[in-house]
Design a protein around this motif. Structure first.
Motif, mmCIF file in Angstrom:
data_model
loop_
_atom_site.group_PDB
_atom_site.id
_atom_site.type_symbol
_atom_site.label_atom_id
_atom_site.label_comp_id
_atom_site.label_asym_id
_atom_site.label_seq_id
_atom_site.Cartn_x
_atom_site.Cartn_y
_atom_site.Cartn_z
ATOM 1 N N MET A 10 -0.937 -3.416 0.459
ATOM 2 C CA MET A 10 -0.949 -2.689 -0.539
ATOM 3 C C MET A 10 -2.638 -1.834 0.516
ATOM 4 S SD MET A 10 -1.156 -2.676 -3.367
ATOM 5 C CE MET A 10 0.922 -2.377 -3.078
ATOM 6 N N LEU A 11 -2.868 -1.866 2.083
ATOM 7 C CA LEU A 11 -3.338 -1.747 3.058
ATOM 8 C C LEU A 11 -3.597 -0.364 3.098
ATOM 9 C CD1 LEU A 11 -3.077 -4.316 6.040
ATOM 10 C CD2 LEU A 11 -5.092 -3.441 5.150
ATOM 11 N N LEU A 12 -2.291 0.610 2.695
ATOM 12 C CA LEU A 12 -1.970 1.713 2.674
ATOM 13 C C LEU A 12 -1.353 2.232 1.074
ATOM 14 C CD1 LEU A 12 0.154 2.200 5.906
ATOM 15 C CD2 LEU A 12 -2.397 2.461 5.452
ATOM 16 N N ALA A 13 -2.320 1.638 0.292
ATOM 17 C CA ALA A 13 -1.989 2.027 -0.969
ATOM 18 C C ALA A 13 -3.077 1.837 -2.015
ATOM 19 C CB ALA A 13 -0.577 0.900 -1.094
ATOM 20 N N THR A 14 -3.091 1.615 -3.341
ATOM 21 C CA THR A 14 -3.674 1.177 -3.963
ATOM 22 C C THR A 14 -3.573 0.519 -5.299
ATOM 23 O OG1 THR A 14 -4.407 3.812 -4.121
ATOM 24 C CG2 THR A 14 -5.326 2.079 -5.695
ATOM 25 N N ALA A 37 -9.311 0.701 -2.014
ATOM 26 C CA ALA A 37 -9.128 2.032 -2.387
ATOM 27 C C ALA A 37 -7.918 1.807 -0.730
ATOM 28 C CB ALA A 37 -10.213 2.591 -1.398
ATOM 29 N N PRO A 38 -6.981 3.271 -0.911
ATOM 30 C CA PRO A 38 -6.384 3.183 0.405
ATOM 31 C C PRO A 38 -6.811 3.104 1.752
ATOM 32 C CG PRO A 38 -6.348 5.185 -0.791
ATOM 33 C CD PRO A 38 -7.809 3.987 -1.415
ATOM 34 N N ILE A 39 -6.085 2.895 2.803
ATOM 35 C CA ILE A 39 -6.903 3.983 4.159
ATOM 36 C C ILE A 39 -6.170 4.449 4.533
ATOM 37 C CG2 ILE A 39 -7.073 3.094 6.444
ATOM 38 C CD1 ILE A 39 -8.818 1.800 4.568
ATOM 39 N N LEU A 40 -6.552 6.001 4.972
ATOM 40 C CA LEU A 40 -5.949 7.248 5.300
ATOM 41 C C LEU A 40 -5.781 7.161 6.689
ATOM 42 C CD1 LEU A 40 -7.736 9.655 3.226
ATOM 43 C CD2 LEU A 40 -5.979 8.825 2.725
ATOM 44 N N PRO A 450 -11.272 7.531 -0.379
ATOM 45 C CA PRO A 450 -11.471 8.378 0.180
ATOM 46 C C PRO A 450 -10.444 9.707 -0.020
ATOM 47 C CG PRO A 450 -9.847 7.221 1.220
ATOM 48 C CD PRO A 450 -10.022 6.464 -0.257
ATOM 49 N N ALA A 451 -11.173 10.602 1.417
ATOM 50 C CA ALA A 451 -10.283 11.826 1.044
ATOM 51 C C ALA A 451 -10.565 13.300 2.132
ATOM 52 C CB ALA A 451 -10.365 12.820 -0.413
ATOM 53 N N THR A 452 -10.081 13.501 2.268
ATOM 54 C CA THR A 452 -10.369 14.922 3.587
ATOM 55 C C THR A 452 -10.304 16.318 3.467
ATOM 56 O OG1 THR A 452 -7.907 15.141 4.373
ATOM 57 C CG2 THR A 452 -8.887 12.954 4.844
#
Length: 636
Positions: A10-14, A37-40, A450-452
């Motif tokens: 889940m470090l990279l998921a939700t 929240a995911p880590i991008l 988060p978003a980019t």
């Protein structure tokens, strides 16, 4: 379930968990699902302003237990962090700037090894590295004195004059001066807090208060708060003082010092209507309550969008709600910024530009199209002026901030105004109905994440452009986000928005013909601002005297209008404006007003520089650290 029991994948998921909040009156407030929240991991998501390594180990929850010490101007207690770490990772890196750490344990009393590395120049601070030794909960005992995020006010600096006051301002990277965590917008965290303060002070935070304050029997009370939705750490905020509350609707209200509260409540009386308008445009308001606090004048910004507790400057109070675009703006952050947050400070436009666009749409819904068009015209003019001043090829005019730029040193027009014009342009080309549907699903599909810039453009292309080459060419998406200057397809404001005002500006420039006092009073605040912003740069003492006598601008109750008058007067060495400026700068700490006025004085050379030094010597101590830093760079 326990947060640290979430699978490492889940470090990279939700994932999501459902909790229940308790509001101030003790009733239950069911929350929406609160995802981790995911880590991008993309290049755009890397936060240059944080020491954290979230791909290895990250904070998911912060529990604060702190005492407020007004005499020593410090907070002290513990921060207990829930941690997720990849297999084999033996340490976690936090952000620290000046924290006084006494011990770090695993929460069960077992001591953990830790060290503070070398500090970087500027506001970044130093890495706090903690050896986990298998721990998934870390308790840090510490104190924070003279933290730049915290403004401690003596009683005489408040409206009531009887009790001290405290407020925080964590954005951009100042919360690391009073909270040990990973202070990066892409590392969203839930949090809770127990705060003790001396009677009779009340404490509010950017979380939901849990029940009534607990009397500790030692002249202090304890307040508890919960934010069960993951937020960027800069949104953890606190204020404490002699404050009272007034409801403005079933889910909205305002806190302020008792003498300020009636005016504040009247000014924000349409807040419930603003929330309803925002929901009608872009979907459900997901934070439960929307409350505000009007702070003492030293607050350095117009407003700060802290969830469930927007912080506001008293300088927006005009008596006629003409500056309530500020409330609409901070409310709009409940979608853009708080709900969907930029992963790094370089994408500031994803918060501020999108928010400014939504603010304008809310204004149109509540106050009408004419006012919204005038506000858009002011925004467009500010952007044009910035591009003309900086040069169309200057990197600072890009919406995505150049690498290496401090998050405190960005050009607001490039982030706020250019973002507004960009989205208005896309809306105009795509069509409002389609664009609204797309923006709503963007918030829904990326809620609490988060978003980019790359993610925003990819989503827009996938769901709106859909491979249409002609449409792609018309939109100029990459040029808007990554390019400099003002793209050729920018939607120009309605030429009639300020037709009467612009005619008056032309007449004044030609022969110093002024509008009548009655006409001036009939103008909106936006129209008055437009006239003053378009005045000739060079004005004589007689010009300024006649202008003030006819229009009464030096006595305006609208601080936006009064500021523009003072700036014009000072840059033209108008001596009668000096005491007016001194009074204004002594009671206003909002950097939007303070820094430009000191700059106007300083730019005049021998006339204004001694005045600037004298005024600043008397006002510096009352300004927030952010404002002091800006003015320090001017007044030398």
């Amino acid at each position: 379930m326990k947060r640290f029991a979430v699978p490492i994948a889940m470090l990279l998921a939700t994932t999501a968990c459902t909790t229940t909040q308790r509001v101030a009156d003790g009733s239950d407030l069911a929350s929406s699902a609160a995802p981790i929240a995911p880590i991008l991991t993309s290049a755009q998501a890397i936060d240059e302003e944080s020491w954290a390594e979230p791909q290895k180990a990250r904070v998911t929850h912060v529990a604060l237990d702190l005492d407020l010490d007004f005499a020593r101007q410090r907070v002290a207690g513990t921060a207990t962090l829930d941690v997720m770490a990849k297999p084999g990772v033996s340490e976690i890196v936090l952000d620290d700037r000046g924290l006084q750490i006494s011990s770090i344990t695993d929460g069960a009393g077992r001591m953990l090894e830790w060290s503070v590395g070398a500090a970087a120049e500027g506001e970044k601070g130093a890495p706090l590295t903690i050896g986990l030794d298998g721990a998934r909960k870390v308790q840090i005992s510490y104190a924070a004195s003279k933290a730049d995020a915290l403004q401690w006010l003596d009683p005489e600096q408040t409206a009531g004059g009887q009790h001290p006051f405290l407020f925080s301002q964590g954005q951009a990277i100042l919360n690391r001066t009073w909270i040990p965590t990973q202070d990066s917008p892409g590392i969203r965290q839930t949090w809770e807090a127990r705060i003790t303060a001396p009677k009779p002070l009340d404490v509010v935070m950017s979380g939901v208060r849990q029940g009534k304050p607990e009397d500790l029997g030692n002249g202090r009370r304890a307040f508890r708060f919960v934010m069960d939705k993951p937020v960027p750490p800069y949104l953890i905020a606190i204020a404490a003082g002699d404050i009272d509350f007034a409801a403005t609707g079933p889910r909205t209200g305002v806190w302020a010092e008792p003498s300020v509260l009636p005016r504040a409540a009247a000014e924000v009386g349409d807040t419930e209507q603003l929330v309803e308008a925002a929901e009608s445009l872009f979907g459900e308001y997901r934070w439960g309550r929307y409350d505000m606090i009007v702070l003492p004048p030293s607050f350095p910004y117009g407003g700060m969008e802290n969830p469930v507790m927007t912080f506001l400057t008293p300088t927006f109070i005009a008596g006629d709600r003409s500056n309530n675009g500020l409330v609409a703006h901070e409310l709009a952050h409940s979608w853009s910024g708080n709900l969907v947050t930029y992963a790094s400070w370089r994408d500031g436009w994803l918060n501020e530009g999108v928010t400014s666009y939504i603010e304008n749409r809310i204004s149109e819904e509540v106050y009408g199209k004419a006012r919204a068009e005038q506000e858009y015209a002011l925004s467009y003019a500010a952007l044009e002026a910035m591009v003309a001043q900086q040069g169309a090829t200057n990197p600072v005019t890009a919406m995505r901030t150049p690498a290496g730029t401090s998050p405190f040193d960005t050009d607001g027009e490039a982030i706020y105004d250019k973002g507004t014009v960009f989205l208005r342009t896309v809306e105009n080309i795509i069509g409002r109905q389609r664009f609204d549907a797309w923006l709503t699903q963007w918030f829904d599909n990326h809620a609490f994440q988060p978003a980019t810039s790359a993610m925003f453009l990819a989503d827009l292309r996938e769901k709106l452009v859909r491979g249409d080459r002609q449409l792609e060419q018309r939109l100029l998406l990459d040029q808007w986000v990554y390019g400099t200057g003002l793209p050729a397809n920018a939607l120009k404001p309605d030429a009639q928005a300020f037709a009467a005002v612009d005619a008056a500006v032309t007449a004044y420039a030609a022969n110093r013909s002024l509008p009548t006092a009655a006409a001036w009073r009939a103008w909106t605040a936006a129209e008055q601002r437009r006239f003053l912003e378009e005045l000739p740069e060079a004005l004589s003492a007689s010009d300024l005297a006649a202008l003030d006598k006819r229009l009464g601008v030096s006595a305006s109750g609208n601080n936006e209008v009064r500021f523009l008058w003072l700036e014009a007067a000072l840059r033209n060495r108008y001596q009668p404006a000096v005491p007016q400026a001194e009074e204004f700068l002594a009671r206003v700490g909002r950097n939007k007003f303070v820094s430009p006025l000191f700059q106007a004085l300083w730019n005049t050379g021998e006339w204004g520089q001694p005045i600037a030094r004298r005024i600043y010597a008397g006002t510096r101590g009352g300004y927030h650290a952010y404002t002091r830093g800006k003015v320090d760079a001017i007044v030398s």
